[in-house]
Scaffold this motif. Structure first.
Motif, PDB file in Angstrom:
ATOM      1  N   GLY A 142       0.809  -1.212   0.000  1.00  0.00           N
ATOM      2  CA  GLY A 142       0.000   0.000   0.000  1.00  0.00           C
ATOM      3  C   GLY A 142       0.844   1.265   0.000  1.00  0.00           C
ATOM      4  O   GLY A 142       0.482   2.267  -0.622  1.00  0.00           O
ATOM      5  N   ALA A 143       1.970   1.220   0.697  1.00  0.00           N
ATOM      6  CA  ALA A 143       2.866   2.381   0.735  1.00  0.00           C
ATOM      7  C   ALA A 143       3.453   2.649  -0.644  1.00  0.00           C
ATOM      8  O   ALA A 143       3.611   3.809  -1.056  1.00  0.00           O
ATOM      9  N   ASN A 158       1.918   1.813  -3.452  1.00  0.00           N
ATOM     10  CA  ASN A 158       0.777   2.334  -4.214  1.00  0.00           C
ATOM     11  C   ASN A 158       0.635   3.843  -4.026  1.00  0.00           C
ATOM     12  O   ASN A 158       0.448   4.593  -4.984  1.00  0.00           O
ATOM     13  N   GLU A 159       0.707   4.283  -2.770  1.00  0.00           N
ATOM     14  CA  GLU A 159       0.531   5.704  -2.476  1.00  0.00           C
ATOM     15  C   GLU A 159       1.644   6.536  -3.091  1.00  0.00           C
ATOM     16  O   GLU A 159       1.397   7.635  -3.603  1.00  0.00           O
ATOM     17  N   CYS A 160       2.863   6.022  -3.063  1.00  0.00           N
ATOM     18  CA  CYS A 160       3.990   6.766  -3.639  1.00  0.00           C
ATOM     19  C   CYS A 160       3.837   6.917  -5.149  1.00  0.00           C
ATOM     20  O   CYS A 160       4.077   7.996  -5.697  1.00  0.00           O
ATOM     21  N   CYS A 174       1.015   6.773  -6.815  1.00  0.00           N
ATOM     22  CA  CYS A 174      -0.118   7.680  -6.995  1.00  0.00           C
ATOM     23  C   CYS A 174       0.342   9.127  -6.825  1.00  0.00           C
ATOM     24  O   CYS A 174      -0.048  10.013  -7.585  1.00  0.00           O
ATOM     25  N   GLY A 175       1.212   9.350  -5.843  1.00  0.00           N
ATOM     26  CA  GLY A 175       1.750  10.684  -5.602  1.00  0.00           C
ATOM     27  C   GLY A 175       2.538  11.202  -6.792  1.00  0.00           C
ATOM     28  O   GLY A 175       2.456  12.386  -7.147  1.00  0.00           O
ATOM     29  N   ALA A 184      -7.968   5.250  -5.757  1.00  0.00           N
ATOM     30  CA  ALA A 184      -7.409   6.123  -4.720  1.00  0.00           C
ATOM     31  C   ALA A 184      -8.439   7.144  -4.243  1.00  0.00           C
ATOM     32  O   ALA A 184      -8.539   7.436  -3.041  1.00  0.00           O
ATOM     33  N   TRP A 202      -7.471   7.700  -0.306  1.00  0.00           N
ATOM     34  CA  TRP A 202      -6.049   7.622   0.028  1.00  0.00           C
ATOM     35  C   TRP A 202      -5.581   8.994   0.490  1.00  0.00           C
ATOM     36  O   TRP A 202      -6.009  10.037  -0.022  1.00  0.00           O
ATOM     37  N   ALA A 203      -4.685   9.015   1.453  1.00  0.00           N
ATOM     38  CA  ALA A 203      -4.202  10.277   2.025  1.00  0.00           C
ATOM     39  C   ALA A 203      -3.563  11.160   0.963  1.00  0.00           C
ATOM     40  O   ALA A 203      -3.700  12.397   0.994  1.00  0.00           O
ATOM     41  N   ILE A 204      -2.861  10.547   0.012  1.00  0.00           N
ATOM     42  CA  ILE A 204      -2.163  11.331  -1.013  1.00  0.00           C
ATOM     43  C   ILE A 204      -3.155  12.083  -1.889  1.00  0.00           C
ATOM     44  O   ILE A 204      -2.877  13.201  -2.345  1.00  0.00           O
TER      45      ILE A 204
END
Length: 204
Positions: free
Chosen positions: A58-59, A61-63, A65-66, A118, A123-125
């Protein structure tokens, strides 16, 4: 005879390489089908080594996405910082973001699908990205108020309203639905931009 010193890979370099390989997989087969084992094999390392840099899939994924939404933020910042009337820059900015998101859907479907997930999963991002874009809206509105182009009492509130009005042309899933229904999204965007400018007090 002295031995040559062993070269050590910079941790940040390794982290960047992991993200580059992950993004290649995401674009090719999709983020859901990509496993940490896939990334590790491509890099010639063990999955355990990947987890030294990222605590979970997941980390990663978020990166990734960022990295994708950063492209949008760069477009927005570039337009906002350019010379010219604030109203014209706001029009260019809204149009550019919509076209970018629409192009991602048409040419990078798997990336589009990740952004849809996302946004649906909060997602936070994505939350941070939307807040950043809204702040850019606010800056342009304040600029327009100072120049006498816009007439609003609370630029921050106005920026949030612009964001809400722009959602059908910002959210990737809504863009996808419009295209599937055969709607001309850019014609709709032009109508919505006229509504937004009127709501901001822009005089023709």
């Amino acid at each position: 005879m002295s031995q040559a010193p062993r070269t050590r890979t910079d941790p940040e370099e390794t982290r960047t390489r992991i993200l580059e390989v992950a993004e290649e997989f995401f674009r090719r087969i999709g983020y859901q089908k990509t496993s940490v084992a896939d990334i590790a094999t491509e890099l010639g390392m063990s999955p355990a080594n990947i987890y030294r840099f990222f605590p979970s899939k997941g980390a990663i994924n978020e990166c990734i996405c960022g990295r994708v939404v950063e492209e949008v933020a760069e477009i927005a910042f570039s337009i906002a910082r350019a010379p010219g009337p604030a109203s014209e820059k706001l029009v260019r900015l809204l149009t550019a973001i919509h076209i970018h998101n629409k192009t991602t859907l048409l040419k990078e479907k798997r990336t589009h699908d990740m952004i849809v997930a996302a946004m649906q999963e909060n997602w936070a991002i994505i939350k941070a990205h939307i807040e950043r874009v809204t702040t850019i809206f606010e800056g342009l509105i304040r600029e327009g108020v100072a120049a006498g182009e816009f007439h609003v009492d609370d630029p921050a509130e106005a920026a949030r309203c612009v964001k809400t009005a722009f959602v059908p042309f910002l959210h990737p899933l809504l863009i996808e639905n419009c295209i599937q229904n055969g709607e001309d999204t850019e014609a709709g965007l032009r109508e919505q931009i006229r509504f937004i400018l009127k709501a901001l007090g822009k005089q023709n």
